[in-house]
Design a protein around this motif. Sequence first.
Motif, mmCIF file in Angstrom:
data_model
loop_
_atom_site.group_PDB
_atom_site.id
_atom_site.type_symbol
_atom_site.label_atom_id
_atom_site.label_comp_id
_atom_site.label_asym_id
_atom_site.label_seq_id
_atom_site.Cartn_x
_atom_site.Cartn_y
_atom_site.Cartn_z
ATOM 1 N N THR A 22 0.824 -1.213 0.000
ATOM 2 C CA THR A 22 0.000 0.000 0.000
ATOM 3 C C THR A 22 0.857 1.262 0.000
ATOM 4 O OG1 THR A 22 -1.739 -1.181 1.198
ATOM 5 C CG2 THR A 22 -1.849 1.219 1.201
ATOM 6 N N GLU A 23 1.933 1.270 0.803
ATOM 7 C CA GLU A 23 2.801 2.452 0.886
ATOM 8 C C GLU A 23 3.436 2.770 -0.462
ATOM 9 O OE1 GLU A 23 3.463 4.741 3.219
ATOM 10 O OE2 GLU A 23 1.829 3.830 4.345
ATOM 11 N N THR A 24 3.858 1.726 -1.186
ATOM 12 C CA THR A 24 4.476 1.934 -2.500
ATOM 13 C C THR A 24 3.492 2.581 -3.471
ATOM 14 O OG1 THR A 24 5.857 -0.018 -2.139
ATOM 15 C CG2 THR A 24 5.686 0.789 -4.395
ATOM 16 N N VAL A 25 2.256 2.068 -3.476
ATOM 17 C CA VAL A 25 1.231 2.613 -4.377
ATOM 18 C C VAL A 25 0.829 4.017 -3.943
ATOM 19 C CG1 VAL A 25 -1.059 2.252 -5.366
ATOM 20 C CG2 VAL A 25 0.385 0.284 -4.858
ATOM 21 N N LYS A 31 1.838 11.424 -5.945
ATOM 22 C CA LYS A 31 2.624 12.055 -6.995
ATOM 23 C C LYS A 31 1.715 12.552 -8.125
ATOM 24 C CE LYS A 31 6.353 9.808 -8.026
ATOM 25 N NZ LYS A 31 7.225 8.793 -8.690
ATOM 26 N N ASP A 32 0.581 11.838 -8.324
ATOM 27 C CA ASP A 32 -0.376 12.228 -9.364
ATOM 28 C C ASP A 32 -1.340 13.311 -8.898
ATOM 29 O OD1 ASP A 32 0.779 10.443 -11.084
ATOM 30 O OD2 ASP A 32 -0.723 8.873 -10.805
ATOM 31 N N GLY A 33 -1.154 13.812 -7.671
ATOM 32 C CA GLY A 33 -1.922 14.974 -7.221
ATOM 33 C C GLY A 33 -3.081 14.694 -6.281
ATOM 34 N N TYR A 34 -3.292 13.451 -5.887
ATOM 35 C CA TYR A 34 -4.388 13.127 -4.967
ATOM 36 C C TYR A 34 -3.943 13.341 -3.523
ATOM 37 C CZ TYR A 34 -6.735 10.971 -8.963
ATOM 38 O OH TYR A 34 -7.344 10.754 -10.181
ATOM 39 N N THR A 35 -4.858 13.855 -2.709
ATOM 40 C CA THR A 35 -4.570 14.083 -1.292
ATOM 41 C C THR A 35 -5.194 12.973 -0.447
ATOM 42 O OG1 THR A 35 -6.583 15.419 -1.001
ATOM 43 C CG2 THR A 35 -4.572 16.574 -1.675
ATOM 44 N N ASP A 36 -4.859 12.966 0.834
ATOM 45 C CA ASP A 36 -5.379 11.927 1.736
ATOM 46 C C ASP A 36 -6.903 11.897 1.769
ATOM 47 O OD1 ASP A 36 -2.868 11.026 2.458
ATOM 48 O OD2 ASP A 36 -2.689 12.410 4.148
ATOM 49 N N ASP A 37 -7.524 13.070 1.652
ATOM 50 C CA ASP A 37 -8.986 13.145 1.701
ATOM 51 C C ASP A 37 -9.646 12.535 0.465
ATOM 52 O OD1 ASP A 37 -8.833 14.431 4.122
ATOM 53 O OD2 ASP A 37 -8.868 16.441 3.233
ATOM 54 N N ASN A 38 -8.895 12.397 -0.626
ATOM 55 C CA ASN A 38 -9.454 11.904 -1.886
ATOM 56 C C ASN A 38 -8.934 10.513 -2.262
ATOM 57 O OD1 ASN A 38 -10.900 14.312 -2.307
ATOM 58 N ND2 ASN A 38 -9.072 15.299 -3.148
#
Length: 339
Positions: A22-25, A31-38
Amino acid sequence: MENKAIILSRVSSNHQTLEQQTETVLKEVKKDGYTDDNIIIIEDKESAIKLSEEERNGLNKMKEYINNDPSINVVYLYELSRLSRRQTMLFNIRDYLIERKIQLICLQPYMKLLDEDGKMSTTAAIIFALYSTLSETEMTVKKERMLRGRRYNRALGKHSGGRPPFGYTTDKDKFYILHPQNAEIIKRIFSEYVNDRKSMWVITKELKEEGLFPKTSPHSLFHCIDYWLSREIYIGNEMYPQIISKTMFEKAQKERNAHKRCPKKSHKNIFLLKGLVFDENSGLPMFGERGVESYSETKGYGCCIKRLYLDPIVWDFAKMMYQKYIMNKSLYRLNSKRS
């Protein structure tokens, strides 16, 4: 409305770790711009071969999120095998995502399912075709290797998979040895059945009263005892150490056969409430168990109600309801005539 991403992680054995995958993904997703909330993380420990598509919790959760949240536009995987190793299932999931225009990004090997126009990319088509073929071939080889190993162990008299028969366990080299407690229970069952002339139901009752099988219902234990009494392995062979004598086993079979030869009464189904009463805890329907004249829960771990207690209560209630029905019908006819 901000777009959301799903991370789908899966391992099939306990020695594998979900966290590292999971950490690797997760690094790639951020990096593609998604935040923890999304970011929605789905982690599961389940087999990609043994379970069907409908039985896979991870896939069911993924589909549930996608069906209920239109803002989800991408699913991330560490590798394609996290979806499945079955060819048909892989293609089903691929088509499901394409129909909903959900992007699939796989890190090993790196692949994007959809092009900019929302159609499947040429690279994805090639990878899916190659991987699915190689994966199924690999699993066929693994299964054959596993079966060869089991046959080899069996030929050596070793444990070859599954749970050892009741009364036995295995040593560090996978050879069968006597289970200290369970082997004594087998000896006791044969002795009481043959020497003390106790019925299987009496033995069942006594074992339950002593608390030896707390998680097993009486009727399930009754059938277990009948099965154990029929197992010739207990007299010993090249694989299994001896628990009882051959003479004891033969006497037990003679006794069992004598009971089975008793003429059975020819009667119709006497369990009128079969399938109509339910276990309060599990909600499962109860069936009729002839050996103990009771209604029992289908899995064998629920309640057990004697037929002679339950049937009269329901019969009295049915008679009362029928009398009310007749009375109401008569009153209705009487009122109809008056009007």
